[in-house]
Design a protein around this motif. Structure first.
Motif, short mmCIF file in Angstrom:
data_model
loop_
_atom_site.label_atom_id
_atom_site.label_comp_id
_atom_site.label_asym_id
_atom_site.label_seq_id
_atom_site.Cartn_x
_atom_site.Cartn_y
_atom_site.Cartn_z
N ILE A 1 0.88 -1.18 0.00
CA ILE A 1 0.00 0.00 0.00
C ILE A 1 0.91 1.22 0.00
CG2 ILE A 1 -1.85 1.27 1.13
CD1 ILE A 1 -2.74 -1.21 2.53
N THR A 2 0.90 1.96 -1.08
CA THR A 2 1.83 3.08 -1.23
C THR A 2 1.11 4.37 -1.62
OG1 THR A 2 3.73 3.92 -2.50
CG2 THR A 2 2.30 2.35 -3.62
N ASN A 3 1.64 5.48 -1.12
CA ASN A 3 1.16 6.80 -1.53
C ASN A 3 1.91 7.31 -2.76
OD1 ASN A 3 -0.70 6.87 0.51
ND2 ASN A 3 0.32 8.43 1.73
N GLY A 4 2.66 6.44 -3.40
CA GLY A 4 3.43 6.83 -4.57
C GLY A 4 2.60 6.88 -5.84
N PHE A 5 3.30 6.98 -6.97
CA PHE A 5 2.65 7.14 -8.26
C PHE A 5 2.63 5.83 -9.04
CE2 PHE A 5 4.31 11.57 -7.62
CZ PHE A 5 3.06 12.13 -7.40
N ILE A 6 1.57 5.63 -9.81
CA ILE A 6 1.39 4.43 -10.62
C ILE A 6 2.57 4.21 -11.54
CG2 ILE A 6 -0.05 3.35 -12.41
CD1 ILE A 6 -2.40 5.08 -11.29
N GLU A 7 3.04 5.29 -12.15
CA GLU A 7 4.07 5.22 -13.18
C GLU A 7 5.37 4.58 -12.69
OE1 GLU A 7 6.01 8.38 -16.41
OE2 GLU A 7 4.44 9.01 -15.01
N LEU A 8 5.65 4.71 -11.39
CA LEU A 8 6.90 4.20 -10.84
C LEU A 8 6.82 2.74 -10.41
CD1 LEU A 8 9.81 4.64 -9.84
CD2 LEU A 8 8.85 5.60 -7.73
N GLN A 9 5.64 2.32 -9.93
CA GLN A 9 5.58 1.04 -9.21
C GLN A 9 5.90 -0.18 -10.07
OE1 GLN A 9 5.56 1.68 -6.07
NE2 GLN A 9 5.01 3.81 -6.52
N ASP A 10 5.24 -0.32 -11.21
CA ASP A 10 5.47 -1.51 -12.05
C ASP A 10 6.90 -1.59 -12.54
OD1 ASP A 10 2.88 -2.33 -11.72
OD2 ASP A 10 2.17 -1.61 -13.66
N VAL A 11 7.45 -0.45 -12.95
CA VAL A 11 8.82 -0.43 -13.45
C VAL A 11 9.80 -0.83 -12.36
CG1 VAL A 11 10.65 1.03 -14.39
CG2 VAL A 11 8.30 1.34 -15.17
N ARG A 12 9.59 -0.30 -11.18
CA ARG A 12 10.50 -0.58 -10.07
C ARG A 12 10.42 -2.04 -9.64
NH1 ARG A 12 10.24 3.48 -5.05
NH2 ARG A 12 8.11 2.72 -5.00
N LEU A 13 9.22 -2.58 -9.55
CA LEU A 13 9.06 -3.99 -9.20
C LEU A 13 9.72 -4.89 -10.23
CD1 LEU A 13 5.36 -3.99 -7.92
CD2 LEU A 13 7.41 -4.36 -6.54
N ALA A 14 9.56 -4.54 -11.50
CA ALA A 14 10.18 -5.34 -12.56
C ALA A 14 11.70 -5.27 -12.48
CB ALA A 14 9.69 -4.86 -13.93
N LYS A 15 12.25 -4.06 -12.27
CA LYS A 15 13.70 -3.91 -12.19
C LYS A 15 14.29 -4.70 -11.03
CE LYS A 15 14.43 0.58 -14.45
NZ LYS A 15 15.54 0.14 -15.34
N MET A 16 13.54 -4.81 -9.94
CA MET A 16 14.01 -5.51 -8.76
C MET A 16 13.68 -7.00 -8.79
SD MET A 16 15.66 -3.34 -6.80
CE MET A 16 16.33 -2.74 -8.36
N GLY A 17 12.99 -7.45 -9.85
CA GLY A 17 12.63 -8.85 -9.95
C GLY A 17 11.56 -9.27 -8.97
N LEU A 18 10.66 -8.34 -8.64
CA LEU A 18 9.64 -8.60 -7.62
C LEU A 18 8.22 -8.58 -8.17
CD1 LEU A 18 11.08 -6.35 -4.76
CD2 LEU A 18 11.30 -8.82 -4.98
N SER A 19 8.07 -8.59 -9.47
CA SER A 19 6.74 -8.44 -10.07
C SER A 19 5.77 -9.52 -9.63
CB SER A 19 6.85 -8.43 -11.60
OG SER A 19 7.59 -7.32 -12.04
N ASP A 20 6.27 -10.73 -9.35
CA ASP A 20 5.39 -11.84 -8.97
C ASP A 20 5.35 -12.07 -7.47
OD1 ASP A 20 4.86 -12.35 -11.67
OD2 ASP A 20 6.63 -13.63 -11.86
N MET A 21 5.97 -11.18 -6.71
CA MET A 21 6.07 -11.38 -5.26
C MET A 21 4.79 -11.00 -4.52
SD MET A 21 8.12 -12.44 -2.82
CE MET A 21 9.80 -12.39 -3.49
N PHE A 22 4.05 -10.02 -5.06
CA PHE A 22 2.92 -9.45 -4.32
C PHE A 22 1.59 -9.83 -4.93
CE2 PHE A 22 6.62 -6.76 -3.67
CZ PHE A 22 6.66 -6.71 -2.28
N ASP A 23 0.65 -10.17 -4.04
CA ASP A 23 -0.70 -10.51 -4.49
C ASP A 23 -1.46 -9.27 -4.92
OD1 ASP A 23 -1.28 -13.57 -3.68
OD2 ASP A 23 0.07 -12.67 -2.21
N HIS A 24 -1.22 -8.15 -4.24
CA HIS A 24 -1.89 -6.89 -4.60
C HIS A 24 -0.94 -5.72 -4.37
CE1 HIS A 24 -5.79 -8.74 -5.17
NE2 HIS A 24 -5.68 -9.33 -3.99
#
Length: 224
Positions: A116-139
């Motif tokens: 749950i973040t107060n950040g921006f949509i534009e950053l989240q997917d890119v950052r998760l992908a770069k860190m290899g965490l895209s499949d780590m979170f259910d939501h």
């Protein structure tokens, strides 16, 4: 395992957010030198905007436009282009908070994980992908998408809907911000963990369920 769900804040809980380095990289790509003094002037505009955002008096779009208005005029571009360039730079310099990856990997399969973040949509997917965490979170719940920011109970209620309305006693919120993360969770009625790296004193009015200086401590608490 005491919890069925562990929810994390993003910035400074899972990911380092060095805004000065991000601004430096953005301006470097524009061929412009950016100093600490420049950043301090920017923060005089930026910081109060985030307080207003958490208080629900302005929107995420307002932040994007207002904080970069003077720069956009100076460099003959748009505030949205400036904001996108900044978020791109932040994604490129992204690193994880110590023991964040180890904690996530230890919890995976033992509890469902969310952000749950107060950040921006534009950053989240890119950052998760770069860190290899895209499949780590259910939501991944993003305030800009929901239209409500922490600590407002509405964003926690939205998350619970997405999660299928689990028992509140089986949900833990982890974050570095005593106001938006901890107080927000406490007021919503879920357990909280304050990632308190600097060992600040706990406010008399805000009592996290756990107070840790490192995520490795939380791992020991949850999995001992």
């Amino acid at each position: 395992m005491k919890y069925d769900w562990v929810l994390f804040d993003a910035d400074e809980t899972l990911f380092r957010f060095d805004a000065f380095k991000g601004m430096q990289l953005m301006f470097e790509r524009m061929g412009v030198e950016y100093t600490r003094e420049d950043f301090e002037q920017y923060q005089k505009v930026n910081k109060p905007l985030w307080v207003d955002y958490q208080n629900g008096t302005i929107s995420a779009d307002d932040i994007k436009h207002i904080r970069f208005k003077s720069y956009a005029e100076q460099f003959n571009t748009t505030t949205l282009d400036m904001n996108s360039a900044f978020l791109d730079a932040m994604a490129d310099i992204c690193s994880m908070v110590p023991y964040a990856r180890e904690l996530l990997e230890a919890l995976k399969g033992k509890a469902k994980l969310g952000i749950i973040t107060n950040g921006f949509i534009e950053l989240q997917d890119v950052r998760l992908a770069k860190m290899g965490l895209s499949d780590m979170f259910d939501h991944v719940i993003i305030s800009e998408e929901v239209g409500i920011a922490k600590p407002d109970a509405g964003i926690f209620a939205h998350a619970m809907d997405k999660m299928g309305q689990p028992c509140k006693s089986r949900v833990l919120m982890v974050g570095d911000n005593l106001h938006s993360d901890v107080l927000g969770g406490v007021n919503f009625g879920i357990d909280t963990c304050w990632l308190n790296e600097a060992s600040h004193p706990v406010s008399d009015n805000i009592e996290p369920s756990y107070n840790v200086t490192c995520l490795s401590q939380l791992q020991s608490i949850l999995l001992s």
